[in-house]
Scaffold this motif. Structure first.
Motif, PDB file in Angstrom:
ATOM      1  N   LYS A  82       0.832  -1.313  -0.130  1.00  0.00           N
ATOM      2  CA  LYS A  82      -0.064   0.055   0.068  1.00  0.00           C
ATOM      3  C   LYS A  82       0.959   1.207   0.146  1.00  0.00           C
ATOM      4  N   ARG A  83       0.447   2.291  -0.743  1.00  0.00           N
ATOM      5  CA  ARG A  83       1.341   3.495  -0.926  1.00  0.00           C
ATOM      6  C   ARG A  83      -0.043   4.449  -0.591  1.00  0.00           C
ATOM      7  N   SER A  84      -0.075   4.948   0.747  1.00  0.00           N
ATOM      8  CA  SER A  84      -1.162   5.770   1.016  1.00  0.00           C
ATOM      9  C   SER A  84      -0.707   7.367   1.291  1.00  0.00           C
ATOM     10  N   PRO A  85      -1.793   8.276   1.501  1.00  0.00           N
ATOM     11  CA  PRO A  85      -1.345   9.531   1.265  1.00  0.00           C
ATOM     12  C   PRO A  85      -0.484   9.918   2.349  1.00  0.00           C
ATOM     13  N   SER A  86      -0.493   9.319   3.604  1.00  0.00           N
ATOM     14  CA  SER A  86       0.381   9.499   4.755  1.00  0.00           C
ATOM     15  C   SER A  86       1.873   9.354   4.296  1.00  0.00           C
ATOM     16  N   ILE A  87       2.095   8.292   3.635  1.00  0.00           N
ATOM     17  CA  ILE A  87       3.401   8.058   3.233  1.00  0.00           C
ATOM     18  C   ILE A  87       3.792   8.815   1.865  1.00  0.00           C
ATOM     19  N   MET A  88       2.738   9.415   1.248  1.00  0.00           N
ATOM     20  CA  MET A  88       3.376  10.219   0.006  1.00  0.00           C
ATOM     21  C   MET A  88       3.478  11.629   0.690  1.00  0.00           C
ATOM     22  N   ALA A  89       2.891  11.892   1.644  1.00  0.00           N
ATOM     23  CA  ALA A  89       3.100  13.051   2.338  1.00  0.00           C
ATOM     24  C   ALA A  89       4.619  13.331   2.972  1.00  0.00           C
ATOM     25  N   ARG A  90       4.863  12.163   3.518  1.00  0.00           N
ATOM     26  CA  ARG A  90       6.091  12.045   4.465  1.00  0.00           C
ATOM     27  C   ARG A  90       7.319  12.088   3.507  1.00  0.00           C
ATOM     28  N   ASP A  91       7.258  11.267   2.410  1.00  0.00           N
ATOM     29  CA  ASP A  91       8.448  11.172   1.557  1.00  0.00           C
ATOM     30  C   ASP A  91       8.528  12.176   0.446  1.00  0.00           C
ATOM     31  N   GLY A  92       7.529  12.507   0.136  1.00  0.00           N
ATOM     32  CA  GLY A  92       7.318  13.568  -1.338  1.00  0.00           C
ATOM     33  C   GLY A  92       8.007  13.107  -2.510  1.00  0.00           C
ATOM     34  N   MET A  93       7.996  11.642  -2.576  1.00  0.00           N
ATOM     35  CA  MET A  93       8.638  11.444  -3.843  1.00  0.00           C
ATOM     36  C   MET A  93       7.646  11.685  -5.158  1.00  0.00           C
ATOM     37  N   ASP A  94       8.285  12.252  -6.234  1.00  0.00           N
ATOM     38  CA  ASP A  94       7.330  12.437  -7.277  1.00  0.00           C
ATOM     39  C   ASP A  94       7.820  11.829  -8.557  1.00  0.00           C
ATOM     40  N   HIS A  95       8.044  10.421  -8.262  1.00  0.00           N
ATOM     41  CA  HIS A  95       8.588   9.725  -9.641  1.00  0.00           C
ATOM     42  C   HIS A  95       7.490   8.684 -10.142  1.00  0.00           C
ATOM     43  N   TYR A  96       7.804   8.437 -11.307  1.00  0.00           N
ATOM     44  CA  TYR A  96       7.156   7.239 -12.175  1.00  0.00           C
ATOM     45  C   TYR A  96       8.068   6.058 -11.716  1.00  0.00           C
ATOM     46  N   MET A  97       7.340   4.882 -11.608  1.00  0.00           N
ATOM     47  CA  MET A  97       7.994   3.544 -11.685  1.00  0.00           C
ATOM     48  C   MET A  97       7.332   2.505 -12.631  1.00  0.00           C
ATOM     49  N   ILE A  98       8.216   1.971 -13.437  1.00  0.00           N
ATOM     50  CA  ILE A  98       7.638   0.952 -14.306  1.00  0.00           C
ATOM     51  C   ILE A  98       8.182  -0.210 -13.983  1.00  0.00           C
TER      52      ILE A  98
END
Length: 358
Positions: A82-98
């Motif tokens: 799971k990648r949750s909003p709280s994780i996104m806010a914490r790490d700030g990663m702005d990447h694509y993953m293929i």
């Protein structure tokens, strides 16, 4: 004569950075917990109780840095991701993953029901969006590219998140083969070669994603909203040191309405929560930066948008459970707040993920 030999000796060639996370040297009863803690740099994982108790739990990450992009092979056992909003806010990663799955399978749900990755295909993740998936025992290869490197190359009206690229398309085969070949020769490439191959890899990835678009994307509206969110997130990141940063301030300076901002950041707990988490993350990284160990904490607070030591300390302690002044001298606590410590397990890939765009 000896001097001439020394002068003629060529410096050792720098090889492609390689980090190998392995549980082989970890006590069996501690393996699952360490894996879960480590991979939390990007995903929350959850295995069933039988998996947690097994003495034979396996997880392995073999990652290479090719300049500003990362290629990693991962193999482990059945888990939920799971990648949750709280994780996104914490790490700030702005990447694509293929990702391509060399062995094993992945499932997820969307508006059409339960989906499964076709064998031999590729799947695209936008790490700025939430996702839940489930895998069985697998081995996959992940190509991770900062969004900024893809700007201008992708068709912006399309949302890339959870796009499945069928193996039968020629461009998909090219990208798949390139990822496998790049990983296979990584131990023989120089740093210079790795940096030079990065733009070609990004170009091939963009060409593959664009060529695979052959019909109207049903998620176009979501793609437009994501583009707006991305612009606002970058604006916030560039202005974290501004004490006045708020919904009203962003609305005035970024040309977005309050209503729109509330809607875009609802999944993050609101605009204020997102700003606070990003400020505290910046402060955390500054506090553990060994090159800035004598930098006054007040300076770090100011750079993170706080106007007083007291307000900064209260917010930091509430978020991380430790005072800012204690973070530098308490390495054991770094694990608790998501930063790896130096020990017998190589966890550099965690930091690499968070610094691809630096």
């Amino acid at each position: 004569m000896a001097t001439n030999v020394a002068m003629d000796k060529k410096p050792a060639r720098q090889t492609v950075p390689n980090a190998i996370f392995s549980l082989d040297v970890v006590k069996e009863k501690e393996r699952y917990d360490l894996w879960r803690e480590s991979i939390a740099c990007i995903f929350e994982v959850d295995g069933d109780r039988a998996l947690r108790r097994t003495s034979d739990f396996k997880a392995h990450v073999d990652a290479n840095m090719f300049g500003p992009i990362m290629l990693a092979r991962t193999w482990t056992q059945q888990q939920d991701w799971k990648r949750s909003p709280s994780i996104m806010a914490r790490d700030g990663m702005d990447h694509y993953m293929i990702q391509l799955f060399e062995h094993g399978q992945m499932q997820w749900e969307d508006g059409t029901g339960l989906r499964e990755l076709p064998k031999g295909g590729l799947i695209v993740f936008d790490l700025a969006q939430a996702v839940k998936t489930r895998t069985n025992d697998f081995c996959n290869l992940s190509l991770i590219i900062p969004r900024t490197m893809m700007d201008g190359a992708l068709k912006p009206q399309f949302d890339q998140h959870l796009r499945v690229l069928a193996k039968g398309e020629p461009m998909v085969k090219l990208l798949r083969d390139h990822m496998l070949s790049l990983k296979s020769v990584s131990d023989r490439m120089s740093v210079r070669q790795a940096i030079e191959v990065a733009p070609a890899t990004v170009g091939l990835a963009a060409a593959c994603l664009n060529a695979a678009v052959d019909r109207e994307n049903p998620h176009q509206g979501a793609g437009i909203a994501l583009a707006q969110l991305t612009v606002i997130r970058r604006f916030i990141e560039a202005n974290l040191s501004e004490p006045a940063l708020s919904v009203d301030w962003i609305a005035r300076h970024a040309g977005a309405s309050r209503t729109k901002l509330y809607k875009l950041f609802d999944a993050f707990g609101g605009v204020g929560t997102y700003i606070r988490d990003r400020r505290l993350r910046r402060a955390l990284l500054a506090l553990v930066d060994e090159t800035a160990q004598y930098r006054p904490i007040y300076d770090i607070a100011l750079a993170s948008g706080y106007t007083s030591d007291a307000a900064f300390s209260r917010a930091f302690r509430a978020k991380y459970g430790i005072a800012p002044r204690d973070i530098r001298g308490n390495q054991a606590r770094l694990v608790d707040i998501g930063l790896p410590t130096d020990d017998k397990v190589d966890r550099r890939y965690e930091r690499w993920l968070h610094h691809l765009s630096v």
